[in-house]
Design a protein around this motif. Structure first.
Motif, PDB file in Angstrom:
ATOM      1  N   LEU A 114       0.805  -1.223   0.000  1.00 54.40           N
ATOM      2  CA  LEU A 114       0.000   0.000   0.000  1.00 54.40           C
ATOM      3  C   LEU A 114       0.837   1.270   0.000  1.00 54.40           C
ATOM      4  O   LEU A 114       0.379   2.322  -0.457  1.00 54.40           O
ATOM      5  CB  LEU A 114      -0.936  -0.003   1.217  1.00 54.40           C
ATOM      6  CG  LEU A 114      -2.074  -1.025   1.193  1.00 54.40           C
ATOM      7  CD1 LEU A 114      -2.739  -1.112   2.558  1.00 54.40           C
ATOM      8  CD2 LEU A 114      -3.092  -0.682   0.123  1.00 54.40           C
ATOM      9  N   THR A 115       2.065   1.183   0.510  1.00 52.48           N
ATOM     10  CA  THR A 115       2.935   2.369   0.575  1.00 52.48           C
ATOM     11  C   THR A 115       4.076   2.316  -0.441  1.00 52.48           C
ATOM     12  O   THR A 115       5.030   3.081  -0.346  1.00 52.48           O
ATOM     13  CB  THR A 115       3.528   2.511   1.991  1.00 52.48           C
ATOM     14  OG1 THR A 115       4.212   1.295   2.343  1.00 52.48           O
ATOM     15  CG2 THR A 115       2.440   2.783   3.015  1.00 52.48           C
ATOM     16  N   SER A 116       3.966   1.427  -1.407  1.00 55.53           N
ATOM     17  CA  SER A 116       5.039   1.219  -2.391  1.00 55.53           C
ATOM     18  C   SER A 116       5.072   2.296  -3.475  1.00 55.53           C
ATOM     19  O   SER A 116       4.128   3.082  -3.640  1.00 55.53           O
ATOM     20  CB  SER A 116       4.859  -0.147  -3.054  1.00 55.53           C
ATOM     21  OG  SER A 116       3.658  -0.168  -3.811  1.00 55.53           O
ATOM     22  N   ASP A 117       6.174   2.305  -4.217  1.00 64.02           N
ATOM     23  CA  ASP A 117       6.297   3.230  -5.356  1.00 64.02           C
ATOM     24  C   ASP A 117       5.224   2.946  -6.404  1.00 64.02           C
ATOM     25  O   ASP A 117       4.748   3.860  -7.080  1.00 64.02           O
ATOM     26  CB  ASP A 117       7.689   3.098  -5.989  1.00 64.02           C
ATOM     27  CG  ASP A 117       8.787   3.695  -5.113  1.00 64.02           C
ATOM     28  OD1 ASP A 117       8.451   4.490  -4.209  1.00 64.02           O
ATOM     29  OD2 ASP A 117       9.968   3.362  -5.333  1.00 64.02           O
ATOM     30  N   LYS A 118       4.858   1.668  -6.538  1.00 67.43           N
ATOM     31  CA  LYS A 118       3.812   1.313  -7.494  1.00 67.43           C
ATOM     32  C   LYS A 118       2.486   1.974  -7.134  1.00 67.43           C
ATOM     33  O   LYS A 118       1.722   2.396  -8.000  1.00 67.43           O
ATOM     34  CB  LYS A 118       3.623  -0.208  -7.567  1.00 67.43           C
ATOM     35  CG  LYS A 118       4.553  -0.919  -8.530  1.00 67.43           C
ATOM     36  CD  LYS A 118       4.107  -2.355  -8.731  1.00 67.43           C
ATOM     37  CE  LYS A 118       4.933  -3.049  -9.803  1.00 67.43           C
ATOM     38  NZ  LYS A 118       4.431  -4.425 -10.058  1.00 67.43           N
ATOM     39  N   MET A 119       2.194   2.057  -5.833  1.00 65.37           N
ATOM     40  CA  MET A 119       0.953   2.711  -5.423  1.00 65.37           C
ATOM     41  C   MET A 119       1.006   4.209  -5.677  1.00 65.37           C
ATOM     42  O   MET A 119      -0.010   4.836  -6.018  1.00 65.37           O
ATOM     43  CB  MET A 119       0.662   2.425  -3.944  1.00 65.37           C
ATOM     44  CG  MET A 119      -0.739   2.842  -3.511  1.00 65.37           C
ATOM     45  SD  MET A 119      -2.072   2.050  -4.473  1.00 65.37           S
ATOM     46  CE  MET A 119      -2.100   0.404  -3.738  1.00 65.37           C
ATOM     47  N   LEU A 120       2.192   4.791  -5.540  1.00 64.01           N
ATOM     48  CA  LEU A 120       2.354   6.196  -5.926  1.00 64.01           C
ATOM     49  C   LEU A 120       2.034   6.386  -7.402  1.00 64.01           C
ATOM     50  O   LEU A 120       1.353   7.340  -7.798  1.00 64.01           O
ATOM     51  CB  LEU A 120       3.791   6.661  -5.646  1.00 64.01           C
ATOM     52  CG  LEU A 120       4.130   7.127  -4.234  1.00 64.01           C
ATOM     53  CD1 LEU A 120       5.632   7.333  -4.096  1.00 64.01           C
ATOM     54  CD2 LEU A 120       3.383   8.425  -3.910  1.00 64.01           C
ATOM     55  N   GLN A 121       2.489   5.436  -8.226  1.00 65.15           N
ATOM     56  CA  GLN A 121       2.218   5.479  -9.670  1.00 65.15           C
ATOM     57  C   GLN A 121       0.722   5.376  -9.945  1.00 65.15           C
ATOM     58  O   GLN A 121       0.201   6.008 -10.874  1.00 65.15           O
ATOM     59  CB  GLN A 121       2.955   4.348 -10.379  1.00 65.15           C
ATOM     60  CG  GLN A 121       4.469   4.494 -10.411  1.00 65.15           C
ATOM     61  CD  GLN A 121       5.154   3.251 -10.978  1.00 65.15           C
ATOM     62  OE1 GLN A 121       4.568   2.495 -11.746  1.00 65.15           O
ATOM     63  NE2 GLN A 121       6.400   3.040 -10.597  1.00 65.15           N
ATOM     64  N   VAL A 122       0.022   4.591  -9.140  1.00 63.97           N
ATOM     65  CA  VAL A 122      -1.432   4.454  -9.300  1.00 63.97           C
ATOM     66  C   VAL A 122      -2.096   5.816  -9.155  1.00 63.97           C
ATOM     67  O   VAL A 122      -2.889   6.233 -10.015  1.00 63.97           O
ATOM     68  CB  VAL A 122      -2.013   3.457  -8.269  1.00 63.97           C
ATOM     69  CG1 VAL A 122      -3.539   3.569  -8.221  1.00 63.97           C
ATOM     70  CG2 VAL A 122      -1.599   2.036  -8.615  1.00 63.97           C
ATOM     71  N   PHE A 123      -1.776   6.518  -8.084  1.00 62.30           N
ATOM     72  CA  PHE A 123      -2.386   7.831  -7.858  1.00 62.30           C
ATOM     73  C   PHE A 123      -1.968   8.834  -8.927  1.00 62.30           C
ATOM     74  O   PHE A 123      -2.787   9.653  -9.367  1.00 62.30           O
ATOM     75  CB  PHE A 123      -2.040   8.345  -6.454  1.00 62.30           C
ATOM     76  CG  PHE A 123      -2.880   7.739  -5.365  1.00 62.30           C
ATOM     77  CD1 PHE A 123      -4.153   8.228  -5.093  1.00 62.30           C
ATOM     78  CD2 PHE A 123      -2.400   6.662  -4.608  1.00 62.30           C
ATOM     79  CE1 PHE A 123      -4.943   7.664  -4.088  1.00 62.30           C
ATOM     80  CE2 PHE A 123      -3.184   6.093  -3.605  1.00 62.30           C
ATOM     81  CZ  PHE A 123      -4.457   6.590  -3.341  1.00 62.30           C
TER      82      PHE A 123
END
Length: 415
Positions: free
Chosen positions: A217-226
């Motif tokens: 949930l706190t990964s770089d991938k989740m940043l990419q999602v937003f």
């Protein structure tokens, strides 16, 4: 003897269903939120089937695409001692209602269900080893609908990646076409967001939205999602606030917009407008999600009626009817879904539905068959609601992706 033989034959073919005094006297009150054109037509199939069997249908329709208003109405009815015969409920909520001791066991109607349902869905229909819910159909949530004329005018192709998607959106914009039709309700925001989460891979989706893994949930991938969601927002029109999903679909149908992110219930709206898949509109998996399938399963649970602990004849008849191959086919043809019952013929379905069914079977085998968070299949109401609040705040403010991710991780701990 001849009379008995004739009666036995009629009973065997179902032609005498509903003629008994008990059945004729039983009224079935059905609470649901299927109120749009395609949805109403679909639920009408069940109404007709039950009426033919001799039951009196009492419709309790509560408008609101995600069912929040319907659930509020249901709680009021149950608390006041006036529980409906059946109510539309999904996912973990089925067990929640069963745990309150207000549902009836419908095992008597479910003799062949286990071998005819995907294991992931069969499990959801049960509580404490007994069937308490009947599934109608499977909706694939991760669909992108495209107006074919708009795509042709823009000179684009069906996008399979986000760079391709944004290229198509830019071409539509340059051609004077509003790229994306979007509604303005929290569940629609969450639907789009979970589509983008899924585009990072089914395993990522499961860790994030099913397991609620904090590292994911706190990964770089989740940043990419937003970040991706924020970029998609740049292609919305300014009038989406409060817009219902079917009105956004109508924009694509009526050449007012080029694309829409929406589950395949939207296909029922296209069908209701006499639009044909392949020629008038195209359906494709959301970019990056062709190997995965977020499922949304509509089901009815059956409530204890006054003075009775066991299922009534009407409840058992309804459960059995819902899972019959004939009903499964006809309901989904009107609803835009695919049959939840395995092995139902897809011969009468359009290309979108055939692709949905084929992709579903492939996803089940490959581990890409995942429950939709936005549509009540993955988490409790409390957890899903907390995550929805984070997404809606992000999509309706200038919040940055980093702080949204932090809020998401905190929301996932809500019980």
């Amino acid at each position: 003897m001849k009379v008995r033989a004739i009666m036995a034959a009629l009973c065997a073919t179902g032609l005498m269903a509903g003629i008994s005094a008990a059945q004729a006297a039983e009224s079935v009150e059905v609470l649901h939120w299927w109120t749009s054109g395609g949805e109403s037509k679909a639920v009408g199939v069940l109404k007709d089937d039950m009426t033919k069997q001799g039951y009196t249908w009492k419709d309790f329709a509560v408008a609101g695409g995600a069912g929040a208003a319907a659930m509020t109405a249901l709680k009021t009815q149950v608390i006041s001692g006036n529980a409906p015969t059946a109510a539309q409920i999904k996912g973990p909520l089925i067990k929640d209602w069963a745990d309150q001791g207000v549902l009836v066991n419908i095992d008597q109607a479910a003799g062949d269900w286990k071998k005819n349902l995907p294991p992931q869905i069969d499990k959801i229909m049960q509580a404490d080893g007994h069937y308490v819910a009947a599934p109608f159909s499977v909706h694939r949530v991760n669909w992108l609908y495209i107006n074919k004329a708009a795509l042709d005018k823009a000179g684009g192709k069906v996008p399979t990646t986000w760079p391709e998607f944004f290229a198509v959106a830019d071409k539509m914009k340059a051609a004077g076409i509003m790229p994306i039709a979007m509604g303005g309700q929290p569940w629609q925001d969450l639907t789009l967001w979970e589509d983008v989460v899924l585009s990072q891979g089914a395993d990522f989706y499961k860790k994030a939205l099913v397991d609620l893994d904090q590292k994911t949930l706190t990964s770089d991938k989740m940043l990419q999602v937003f970040d991706t969601v924020r970029k998609i927002q740049g292609y919305f029109d300014t009038g989406r606030t409060g817009r219902d999903w079917n009105l956004a679909t109508a924009m694509v149908i009526n050449n007012k917009a080029g694309m829409q992110f929406m589950g395949d219930w939207a296909k029922g709206e296209f069908a209701n407008a006499n639009k044909k898949a392949g020629s008038d509109y195209l359906c494709a998996p959301v970019p990056g999600t062709d190997k995965a399938y977020t499922f949304n399963v509509d089901s009815f649970v059956f409530f204890q009626q006054k003075g009775q602990k066991a299922a009534t004849p009407g409840q058992l008849a309804m459960a059995k009817t819902i899972m019959s191959p004939e009903f499964q086919e006809q309901f989904s043809l009107n609803k835009g879904s695919v049959p939840v019952r395995l092995g139902v013929s897809m011969a009468k379905f359009d290309d979108c539905a055939k692709k949905s069914y084929a992709d579903e079977q492939a996803a089940i085998q490959a581990g890409g068959y995942v429950p939709s968070l936005a549509h009540g299949m993955a988490q409790s109401d409390a957890t899903a609601g907390a995550i929805s609040d984070v997404v809606t705040k992000f999509m309706n403010s200038s919040q940055d992706s980093k702080s949204a991710v932090q809020a998401l991780a905190k929301a996932a701990k809500t019980k």
